[in-house]
Design a protein around this motif. Structure first.
Motif: not given
Length: 1022
Positions: A819-825
């Motif tokens: 989820e962290e990668q998704l949010k940052a992207y």
């Protein structure tokens, strides 16, 4: 010279001893063949040049050694022989065909490569280009397709032009051809390739891609010879795209549907789906397809008259259904000599039939899910319909309609070459040459009516071919060549002078016709008159003329110092009067260091028999554009309304539809070359090295014009420039530079075992140095999927500072797994709404948008270097030939994987990201095949295309002549494995992806695979 000293005499049957030495140095010659004439019995000399052989009185010995004159010695009462062999000057002075003449190999100052008939025929193929792969350094041969009869792409020292990859100029028996002459390899005596500008500049106008000189077989004086050869075998596909079976596909679809919030409803719409596990890719393949060739030749002649007649039949079934190639060709040559007069005539007739597989066949087969009933399981209706039990009726319909199509082409080609030569005074000769080539092809494309019905009986119109349609395309061309050649050759003392003057005229006429009709009475009435709807016929006619004047001077001093100078002036009707003529210069020089007295008196002469250095400079032109490109033309196809209100009517008009550039001029290549030729151990080991630098200036390119210019034709899907959205200009420069190495070695052992090896190395660096000031992407290409071309991104581009047709792609940064990668992207790219399992791409310029500005250089479809090696061996009638080819550094875009990923059919999709498999490096399966996960702009599908291939393994056996009382010269049987092994990390069908040689080079659409072949053959001569 041969000196025989008899030393003792005994009875008739004796054990003969002898010693063989060099006539000049008196050094012993090891490995000399000593054979009893008209038998296979014999021996070879040892390292001291000695031999022992039982010989009967009255027999004769044949003494032969590479690079020396053969000798025949009659045996009477001798018991010991002292034999001295003289160097075979003619063998050392091998004659090579160059432009407008021949030259001894040791006199050549340019970069010229040669292949003889015996090497050409070691590769069983219909295409002469394929037989050259790996045999000449600097000649890069890549298969354009595995389709039967397909011509290989041949590039001599790199890409010819940034507009098209281009190709070499073919000259057959002195007559130029438009494109590949498609001559049966069995009818070729030799192929000589002019690689550098100085050697090719004598052909000026069309020699930018190098020149391939083909000499067809001739008759020989004093004997009648009959040759028959045949081979036959099978072809098979060595790899495929791995696809899911029924259960695997259910699992993949379940994960996809569940991630999208849907529900699997396959059995609701297709209750019988569970009974099927079809394999459509296997169904459209024709594995173990047959390939066969038969050749019959008769030749002979007297002192004044020689002839050669050769007939070849070749037939190759395709490994994909509905494809094949058949060719029947006959060639007749005749030479007549009487005093100072010489005449030569050659006539060739070729009849071809080609059947082409359905368009997009592999992709359409991949798209079929395993539960779709197999082709033969669907219910026929009314002779022109099918009932299909699948929810994917449209997908099936696309394939079914393509499979029902018939696409056949008939070709008839003739070529005539005639030359008359007369020696006016000693050394001064006039030669008049005439050539006439004709080519006629007719393609009949028939699309029968095929109605696809759903299981409930409703018609699926979008999946059907509602009306039958027939299209006939004719292409007619003819060319006429006249050449007047005046040559003067004179030797005075140690000086040799050769002068050649040429005046040539060439005319090329081309015509295309297209007629089409629709709504035929029946699928069986395949004639135009049976159609109910006629379309406007199309016809295009063009003429191109070339006029050339050439002068060349060649000077040779004592076989030590060699100079060649040439100038050619060409005029082409493809350019306006102001720019019609171009002048091209060539100069080359050579120094035979090994002929110098200081070399012959040095220690080097004890093992080095040849040392020559060469240098050359040359200019060649390129006028490969459409006729009339410089002049405006009136074209039809534009509608206009006349009148108002009820009186308004639509009429077809003709207008100026495109912008043209009257200042178009020649594209020029400036070539520089240095080289060295070495020979060791009586020419047993030879080494050649060349370095070249070719600069291309004033390249002919299509420059896109803005819509405000008023050309009203819409840009087609794919975004490529058309004649209506671009203007042809001289804009840009390009460079090719590289290294070439050729090594040959041959050896004969005491026991009669002979072997030899030939090795070639080629490295070419291509770079676009200017594009009329454009710094970004100037031109594009490389669509990796056929059936969805209008929805796909380009993969290859022209850009300053990079190879022509290089890959520029988006750099993937892996799969979103947290989820962290998704949010940052998503935060870094405001316009993107990525989900878990999607592919991430690098925002190179940091503007928050992923677009073409984020593409990065990802390599090229051009190899960094290529290597070829051939090994020959023979012993007591057995012979072995092994050929290997290595290509390094080319990148390949795996379009088949892209398509099968996008359709969710690849086996890798079982391991794609899903909530149950959150650590996968494979992006999640999506319903939209153009989803960013499977866009062709992604570098995820780019792979290293390096490979090592065993191209040929041939084992043969020649029966001894004594079995036929010496009435048969040769009876040889052999077996061949072609492309039996390929070592590569590439995951697609085959790493040899030639495409069009430029934008599609390295772009694997998975269209037609290269095959492995197993054949057996026979060769008979008497």
């Amino acid at each position: 010279m041969l000196s025989i000293i008899p030393i003792d005499s005994y009875a008739q049957d004796v054990l003969l001893k002898g010693r063989v030495t060099d006539a000049d140095s008196d050094e012993p010659l090891p490995g000399v063949n000593v054979i009893i004439q008209n038998t296979s019995q014999g021996t070879t000399t040892n390292f001291e040049g000695e031999f022992t052989l039982a010989v009967a009185s009255g027999e004769s010995l044949v003494i032969s050694y590479i690079g020396y004159q053969d000798q025949v010695v009659a045996i009477t009462t001798q018991t010991k022989l002292d034999i001295k062999l003289s160097v075979d000057v003619e063998a050392l002075d091998e004659v090579v065909v160059i432009g407008y003449g021949t030259q001894k190999k040791k006199e050549i100052t340019g970069a010229v490569g040669s292949v003889k008939s015996e090497d050409i025929l070691k590769v069983p193929t219909s295409d002469l280009g394929e037989s050259l792969q790996g045999q000449i350094a600097g000649v890069d041969v890549q298969a354009s397709s595995g389709r039967p009869g397909a011509e290989a792409n041949i590039q001599i020292r790199g890409v010819v032009s940034a507009k098209s990859a281009g190709g070499p100029l073919y000259i057959v028996d002195g007559i130029p051809f438009q494109g590949n002459p498609n001559i049966a390899p069995e009818q070729i005596k030799s192929i000589d390739v002019l690689k550098d500008g100085a050697a090719a500049s004598v052909y000026g106008t069309r020699a930018a891609g190098g020149v391939i000189l083909i000499t067809t077989k001739r008759g020989e004086e004093g004997k009648l010879s009959v040759d028959f050869s045949a081979y036959a075998g099978v072809q098979n596909i060595t790899s495929n795209t791995p696809l899911n079976n029924h259960q695997e596909q259910l699992y993949v679809d379940h994960n996809r549907i569940e991630s999208e919030g849907g529900m699997q409803n396959l059995y609701l719409f297709n209750p019988k789906a569970g009974y099927n596990n079809s394999d459509y890719v296997g169904d459209v393949q024709n594995n173990n397809a047959v390939m066969q060739s038969y050749n019959l030749g008769v030749s002979g002649g007297s002192k004044n008259l020689k002839f050669n007649v050769s007939t070849n039949y070749f037939n190759q079934d395709g490994v994909l259904i509905n494809s094949g190639f058949e060719r029947f060709t006959t060639r007749m040559n005749g030479e007549y000599t009487q005093g100072k007069f010489k005449a030569f005539a050659s006539v060739g007739i070729t009849d071809e039939k080609r059947e082409r597989e359905p368009w997009g066949l592999y992709e359409l087969a991949i798209a079929q899910k395993p539960w779709v009933p197999a082709l033969d399981q669907n219910t026929p209706v009314g002779g022109n319909g099918l009932v299909v039990e699948t929810e994917q009726v449209e997908n099936f319909g696309y394939l079914a309609t393509q499979l029902s199509n018939e696409n056949n082409t008939d070709v008839m080609a003739t070529n005539l070459a005639l030359s008359l030569e007369y020696e006016i005074v000693k050394g001064l000769k006039y030669k008049a040459s005439f050539g006439r080539n004709t080519y006629s092809s007719e393609n009949v494309f028939f699309q029968p009516q095929l109605l696809i019905y759903r299981e409930d009986g409703s018609l699926a119109a979008g999946a059907s071919q509602m009306e039958s349609r027939m299209t006939i395309n004719n292409f007619l061309s003819n060319s006429t060549t006249f050449e007047n050649i005046l040559s003067y050759n004179k030797k005075f003392g140690k000086h040799s002078l050769g002068l050649t003057a040429v005046y040539s005229f060439e005319e090329y006429n081309n015509e295309t016709r297209t007629v089409m009709t629709e709504g035929l009475l029946d699928n069986q009435t395949k004639v135009l008159s049976a159609g109910s709807v006629a379309f406007l016929p199309q016809q295009y006619i063009s003429t191109n003329t070339l006029v050339g004047k050439m002068f060349r001077a060649q000077y040779n001093y004592d076989n030590r110092y060699l100079v060649s100078l040439s100038v050619r002036n060409d005029g082409s009707s493809n350019f306006s009067k102001e720019n019609r003529y171009g002048t091209f210069y060539g100069a080359s020089a050579g120094w035979n260091v090994s002929e110098e007295s200081f070399f012959q008196n040095s220690v080097l002469n004890s093992f080095m028999t040849g040392l020559k250095v060469r240098a050359s400079f040359g200019e060649v032109g390129n006028q490969n554009i459409s006729p009339y490109s410089f002049m405006p033309r009136i074209e039809s196809g534009v509608d206009y309304t006349f009148g108002v209100g009820q009186n308004e009517r639509l009429a077809t008009g003709a207008v100026f539809r495109r912008y043209v550039n009257p200042d178009l001029k020649w594209e020029t290549t400036i070539s520089r070359n240095i080289g060295v030729d070495l020979a060791f151990f009586n020419d047993r080991l030879t080494v050649s090295y060349d370095y070249y630098n070719n600069n291309k200036e004033d390249m002919l390119l299509d420059q896109t014009i803005p819509p405000s210019f008023g050309t009203s034709v819409t840009e087609p899907a794919g975004g490529n420039a058309t004649p209506y959205t671009s203007i042809l200009v001289n804009a840009g420069n390009m460079v090719n530079k590289g290294h070439e190495i050729a090594i040959g070695y041959k050896h004969i052992h005491e026991n009669g075992f002979q072997w030899g090896v030939n090795y070639t190395f080629s490295s070419n660096v291509n770079e676009v140095t200017d594009l009329n000031g454009v710094e970004g992407f100037a031109f594009r290409g490389g669509i990796p999927v056929q059936t969805r071309a209008g929805f796909q991104d380009h993969t290859t581009f022209l850009k300053k500072g990079y190879p022509a047709g290089a890959f520029f792609l988006l750099e993937n940064q892996g799969v979103i797994k947290t989820e962290e990668q998704l949010k940052a992207y998503n935060e870094s790219l405001p316009g993107v709404q990525a989900e878990m399992g999607d592919m991430m791409y690098r925002d190179v310029n940091g503007d928050g948008v992923i677009d073409d500005n984020d593409r990065v250089y990802a390599g090229s479809g051009q190899a960094k270097f290529n290597m070829g090696m051939g090994l020959n061996a023979s012993y007591k009638g057995f012979d072995l030939f092994v050929q290997m080819y290595y290509s390094h550094g080319a990148m390949i875009y795996n379009g088949a994987n892209l398509y099968s990923y996008g359709m969710g059919r690849h086996k890798d999709m079982q391991y794609a990201w899903s909530p149950a498999n959150p650590d996968s490096n494979i992006a999640a399966v999506r319903s939209n095949s153009e989803h960013p996960n499977t866009r062709s702009s992604s570098d995820f599908f780019l792979e290293d295309g390096s490979y090592l291939r065993i191209r040929n393994i041939t084992l043969g056996y020649t029966l001894p002549k004594r079995l036929f009382n010496n009435k048969v010269n040769q009876l040889r049987f052999y077996v061949t494995a072609q492309n039996p092994f390929t070592i590569t990390g590439y995951k697609g069908y085959d790493p040899e992806v030639g495409g069009d040689g430029l934008y599609m080079r390295g772009v694997d659409q998975g269209s037609y695979p290269i095959t492995r072949r197993f054949l057996g053959g026979v060769k008979f001569n008497f």
